[in-house]
Design an enzyme around this catalytic site. Sequence first.
Site, PDB file in Angstrom:
ATOM      1  N   TYR A   1      -1.307  -5.011  -4.847  1.00  0.00           N
ATOM      2  CA  TYR A   1      -2.353  -5.019  -5.872  1.00  0.00           C
ATOM      3  C   TYR A   1      -2.338  -3.728  -6.683  1.00  0.00           C
ATOM      4  O   TYR A   1      -2.655  -3.698  -7.859  1.00  0.00           O
ATOM      5  CB  TYR A   1      -3.690  -5.183  -5.150  1.00  0.00           C
ATOM      6  CG  TYR A   1      -4.921  -5.254  -5.995  1.00  0.00           C
ATOM      7  CD1 TYR A   1      -5.410  -6.480  -6.421  1.00  0.00           C
ATOM      8  CD2 TYR A   1      -5.619  -4.110  -6.321  1.00  0.00           C
ATOM      9  CE1 TYR A   1      -6.558  -6.544  -7.166  1.00  0.00           C
ATOM     10  CE2 TYR A   1      -6.775  -4.176  -7.071  1.00  0.00           C
ATOM     11  CZ  TYR A   1      -7.242  -5.395  -7.493  1.00  0.00           C
ATOM     12  OH  TYR A   1      -8.385  -5.467  -8.226  1.00  0.00           O
TER      13      TYR A   1
ATOM     14  N   LYS B   1      -2.827  -7.306   8.019  1.00  0.00           N
ATOM     15  CA  LYS B   1      -2.271  -8.656   8.203  1.00  0.00           C
ATOM     16  C   LYS B   1      -0.892  -8.489   8.844  1.00  0.00           C
ATOM     17  O   LYS B   1       0.119  -9.039   8.383  1.00  0.00           O
ATOM     18  CB  LYS B   1      -2.225  -9.324   6.808  1.00  0.00           C
ATOM     19  CG  LYS B   1      -1.881 -10.774   6.812  1.00  0.00           C
ATOM     20  CD  LYS B   1      -2.973 -11.675   7.372  1.00  0.00           C
ATOM     21  CE  LYS B   1      -2.450 -13.096   7.462  1.00  0.00           C
ATOM     22  NZ  LYS B   1      -3.190 -13.939   8.412  1.00  0.00           N
TER      23      LYS B   1
ATOM     24  N   ASP C   1      -7.765 -11.940   8.483  1.00  0.00           N
ATOM     25  CA  ASP C   1      -8.504 -13.211   8.427  1.00  0.00           C
ATOM     26  C   ASP C   1      -9.580 -13.273   9.504  1.00  0.00           C
ATOM     27  O   ASP C   1     -10.695 -13.739   9.285  1.00  0.00           O
ATOM     28  CB  ASP C   1      -7.549 -14.409   8.521  1.00  0.00           C
ATOM     29  CG  ASP C   1      -6.454 -14.212   9.536  1.00  0.00           C
ATOM     30  OD1 ASP C   1      -5.386 -13.703   9.168  1.00  0.00           O
ATOM     31  OD2 ASP C   1      -6.677 -14.518  10.711  1.00  0.00           O
TER      32      ASP C   1
ATOM     33  N   ASP D   1      -9.985  -5.035  -1.072  1.00  0.00           N
ATOM     34  CA  ASP D   1     -10.593  -5.600  -2.281  1.00  0.00           C
ATOM     35  C   ASP D   1     -11.450  -6.807  -1.906  1.00  0.00           C
ATOM     36  O   ASP D   1     -12.624  -6.902  -2.262  1.00  0.00           O
ATOM     37  CB  ASP D   1      -9.466  -6.018  -3.230  1.00  0.00           C
ATOM     38  CG  ASP D   1      -9.992  -6.465  -4.575  1.00  0.00           C
ATOM     39  OD1 ASP D   1     -11.022  -5.921  -5.010  1.00  0.00           O
ATOM     40  OD2 ASP D   1      -9.388  -7.361  -5.183  1.00  0.00           O
TER      41      ASP D   1
END
Length: 414
Positions: free
Chosen positions: A160, A226, A280, A304
Amino acid sequence: MLSFNNLPVPAEGEKIEIREDRLYVPNRPIIPFIEGDGTGRDIWRAASRVFNAAVEKAYRGERRVVWYEVFAGEKAYNKFGEWLPRDTVEAIREFTVAIKGPLTTPVGGGIRSLNVTLRQVLDLYACVRPVRWYPGVPSPVKHPEKLDVVIFRENTEDVYAGIEFRQGTEQAQKVIEFLRSLGYTVRPDSGIGIKPISIFATKRLVRKAIRYALDTGRRVVTLVHKGNIMKFTEGAFRDWGYQLAQEEFGEVTVTEQELWEQYGGKLPEGRILINDRIADSMFQQVLTRPDEYSVIVTPNLNGDYLSDACAAQVGGLGLAPGANIGDHIALFEATHGTAPKYADKDVINPSAVILAGAMMFEYIGWHEAAALIKEAIGRTISQKTVTYDLARLMEGARQVKTSEFATAIIENMG
Ligand code: NAP
């Protein structure tokens, strides 16, 4: 006389200095502010009254902020023909701590975003977002009071923050060919994003988060990643985070495994727990077990999503402050945008910038002023004296203007 953007630096103030890796804050620090575009004008007018009142109340004239206006966004463009004058950046660098309102993102003209540019040129690598609930604020969850976290989101790396190649360009094609030469199958009509995560950036962020936990008495630092899928970036972020904790804070940190094996699940006095969660699962955890988390450290993209998801749990962006912080330089801001349709109408909620100011006072060690602001905002909202955005969600609210809300906060101090 020193000046930036042709505006002399106020003679009655002094510079915040950095000595031996710490901030030295005089009693009359010069703090640059960027008013902000659109509703930034309404918000700054209200917020600066609250800041001055809190400092006056806390220190009875012994301390005072000497505000110094610097320019970015539309105001800078109208005055100087530039969206972000170099002097503005230099003034923030010179005075170390600054605060800003929201800025319009110019369309075209080669600037991706003024906020991103400021972060990059000043190397403000940690995006810090405290998220807590104020009693009375409407929330979509049953127990919003259980969430009280500070998120440290990496600001300089990850997909990002970084490098992308548009589908169909020569550059994208070259990258695809290179990847194919390494044996990877990439469809020829792909766009490409590259996700670098380095030891350097990870460790300095985790260091900052652990130091923050130690300074503020928070007792859990969670690395969110992740890493089960992106092993060499997100997984490495987790590993380097643990490594840093062990290398530099081994005496005061405990891992989850140590917690159970050596301490029977009870965190010993004076120690902080360092653990990790897969991103998650973390989104579930902040909903189902929010009180188990306190300081969260995470790469850019996870951060984010997670910052906004957490903010939504406690009442949304109108109340969400943030800061972008480097080794010492810190720029405090609201996380919402300029909400231009409400500009100059004196209706917008100034809480996010006001709370960003409270963060700023904490950062410079003016804890009494910060506490006065936070308590007074809490009291004002619990009295149901609120701006339109909260009034429409609360039963029996007294809807007030931006300026009246600031006055109510000031009256509620102390
Ligand atoms: P926005 O300005 O945050 O506004 C979106 C909506 O959020 C508003 O219409 C309003 O909703 C609500 N809102 C935002 N701030 C509020 C506040 N303080 N009090 C009450 N309600 C508030 O987002 P945007 O319209 O996407 O962006 C507008 C401009 O801001 C763009 O140029 C964008 O690039 C820029 N921006 C700047 C920053 C920054 O400087 N940090 C951040 C984000 C966006 P209702 O209409 O429902 O009342």
